[in-house]
Enzyme design. Sequence first.
Site, PDB file in Angstrom:
ATOM      1  N   ARG A  64      -8.379   2.753   2.388  1.00 57.36           N
ATOM      2  CA  ARG A  64      -7.569   1.534   2.535  1.00 57.36           C
ATOM      3  C   ARG A  64      -8.205   0.719   3.648  1.00 57.36           C
ATOM      4  NH1 ARG A  64      -5.276  -2.646   3.314  1.00 57.36           N
ATOM      5  NH2 ARG A  64      -3.102  -3.124   2.891  1.00 57.36           N
ATOM      6  N   GLU A  72      -2.681  -8.391  -5.217  1.00 56.68           N
ATOM      7  CA  GLU A  72      -2.579  -7.216  -6.080  1.00 56.68           C
ATOM      8  C   GLU A  72      -3.126  -7.492  -7.481  1.00 56.68           C
ATOM      9  OE1 GLU A  72      -1.303  -4.058  -5.264  1.00 56.68           O
ATOM     10  OE2 GLU A  72      -1.375  -4.870  -3.224  1.00 56.68           O
ATOM     11  N   ARG A 114      -4.302   7.432   1.454  1.00 56.79           N
ATOM     12  CA  ARG A 114      -5.597   6.741   1.561  1.00 56.79           C
ATOM     13  C   ARG A 114      -6.048   6.748   3.017  1.00 56.79           C
ATOM     14  NH1 ARG A 114      -3.746   1.095  -0.765  1.00 56.79           N
ATOM     15  NH2 ARG A 114      -2.087   1.639   0.675  1.00 56.79           N
TER      16      ARG A 114
END
Length: 200
Positions: A64, A72, A114
């Site tokens: 991340r 998105e 992540r």
Amino acid sequence: MGISKNTKTLLLGSGSPVEAGKYNSLKGDNLIEYKVNERNRIKVEDADTITIQNMRGDRNLKIRLAGIDAPETAHQDRASQPFAEEAKRIATEMISKAKDVRIITQPGDSTYGRQVGMVYADGVNVNLELLKRGAAAYLPYKGKSKPQIYNQKAFEEAQERAYASKRGMWRESYFQAYKAISDASNQSVTFNTLVNNSKI
């Protein structure tokens, strides 16, 4: 949920401490640098999340990108946000054309499975460059126990310059309204929250 040290070591190797002053957009202690091996594939999920996968495809590590939030892309039954595919294309191009990709992390800093990190492609800070190009918004992680590994002022300034110049996503009325609301309320809302009606 933490990241398996075994998975990280198998995909990226043991890493090495970052020398002070090596990267001017980084800050913090105990940072570890990993060189992505050419035997691994890098897939850009959206402009703020990448997956590093071994050649057999049986191991992967999600990264991340620290300090940014990108529009998105489409997931399952959800449509993508404006500029999402273009932001993903920009990140993909930067990373796929690079001959040298490095990931800088702080041990133990992960979110939703992540690893949080900075990505450098041929010496260019991808996280910061995405802000400069208007392919992502600055996202400070407020209230987390880990100190930030990036220069917050540089990230804030990069976003403000991109916004003022209406670069990338900042040309879209959707993101102009988002920024106006964020500025007026002095609160950050992730783009994932905006597209997930159950979170609003």
